[in-house]
Design a protein around this motif. Sequence first.
Motif, PDB file in Angstrom:
ATOM      1  N   ALA A 165      -7.610 -60.226-104.401  1.00 32.24           N
ATOM      2  CA  ALA A 165      -7.921 -61.217-105.441  1.00 32.24           C
ATOM      3  C   ALA A 165      -6.920 -61.165-106.589  1.00 32.24           C
ATOM      4  O   ALA A 165      -7.134 -61.793-107.629  1.00 32.24           O
ATOM      5  N   GLY A 166      -5.818 -60.446-106.408  1.00 28.37           N
ATOM      6  CA  GLY A 166      -4.810 -60.351-107.461  1.00 28.37           C
ATOM      7  C   GLY A 166      -4.095 -61.668-107.678  1.00 28.37           C
ATOM      8  O   GLY A 166      -4.197 -62.607-106.880  1.00 28.37           O
ATOM      9  N   THR A 167      -3.361 -61.741-108.784  1.00 26.72           N
ATOM     10  CA  THR A 167      -2.589 -62.941-109.072  1.00 26.72           C
ATOM     11  C   THR A 167      -1.109 -62.663-108.855  1.00 26.72           C
ATOM     12  O   THR A 167      -0.652 -61.526-108.911  1.00 26.72           O
ATOM     13  N   ASP A 168      -0.382 -63.722-108.582  1.00 24.38           N
ATOM     14  CA  ASP A 168       1.073 -63.698-108.454  1.00 24.38           C
ATOM     15  C   ASP A 168       1.544 -62.731-107.367  1.00 24.38           C
ATOM     16  O   ASP A 168       0.770 -61.962-106.810  1.00 24.38           O
ATOM     17  N   VAL A 200       4.189 -67.480-108.361  1.00 25.30           N
ATOM     18  CA  VAL A 200       3.106 -67.530-109.344  1.00 25.30           C
ATOM     19  C   VAL A 200       1.949 -68.243-108.662  1.00 25.30           C
ATOM     20  O   VAL A 200       2.091 -69.383-108.211  1.00 25.30           O
ATOM     21  N   HIS A 201       0.813 -67.544-108.548  1.00 19.87           N
ATOM     22  CA  HIS A 201      -0.340 -68.122-107.848  1.00 19.87           C
ATOM     23  C   HIS A 201      -1.607 -67.424-108.340  1.00 19.87           C
ATOM     24  O   HIS A 201      -1.608 -66.209-108.534  1.00 19.87           O
ATOM     25  N   PRO A 202      -2.713 -68.184-108.505  1.00 18.97           N
ATOM     26  CA  PRO A 202      -3.937 -67.568-109.032  1.00 18.97           C
ATOM     27  C   PRO A 202      -4.615 -66.598-108.051  1.00 18.97           C
ATOM     28  O   PRO A 202      -5.372 -65.728-108.477  1.00 18.97           O
ATOM     29  N   TYR A 203      -4.374 -66.744-106.729  1.00 17.77           N
ATOM     30  CA  TYR A 203      -4.989 -65.868-105.732  1.00 17.77           C
ATOM     31  C   TYR A 203      -3.925 -65.455-104.712  1.00 17.77           C
ATOM     32  O   TYR A 203      -3.702 -66.145-103.721  1.00 17.77           O
ATOM     33  N   ARG A 204      -3.295 -64.333-104.950  1.00 17.55           N
ATOM     34  CA  ARG A 204      -2.228 -63.832-104.077  1.00 17.55           C
ATOM     35  C   ARG A 204      -2.688 -63.696-102.629  1.00 17.55           C
ATOM     36  O   ARG A 204      -1.936 -63.942-101.691  1.00 17.55           O
ATOM     37  N   GLY A 205      -3.946 -63.350-102.417  1.00 14.77           N
ATOM     38  CA  GLY A 205      -4.468 -63.167-101.059  1.00 14.77           C
ATOM     39  C   GLY A 205      -4.551 -64.431-100.244  1.00 14.77           C
ATOM     40  O   GLY A 205      -4.739 -64.372 -99.027  1.00 14.77           O
TER      41      GLY A 205
END
Length: 131
Positions: A98-101, A69-74
């Motif tokens: 810029a996707g999440t998770d 779980v992370h606000p900026y997967r990149g």
Amino acid sequence: PRSGFGRLNAAALVRAAERIRGVGERIDATSGDVAVGQSIPDGGAPLSIPVTVGDVGEIEEVRVTVSAVHPYRGDLSASLVSPSGTRIPLFRSAAADAGTDLNATFTSPAFFGETAFGQWRVEVRDEVEGD
């Protein structure tokens, strides 16, 4: 017989092929889910997650599923380290993502021939500070 550019020594190729040992019966082994319950530190310090694997023989390929779980997967990158110290990147950070998770499975033959037994490590990094 001599060989050179454009010529193959078929007899030598057959002898070499006869020395190749085959891959044994397929054995699937899993560590099961490993709950981490820790945050990934900002700025590149890795979160090292130990994973113990039993004695199942030699490896042909490894499959690893990473969920985070992370606000900026990149911002994330991850590596897998075998008990013998072989390290491979599973994925690298990608600023354009810029996707999440994250929930993805990665497959690699890089550990071919190594023993599966021992403590593996999944190292996950957040390469960007401030989130």
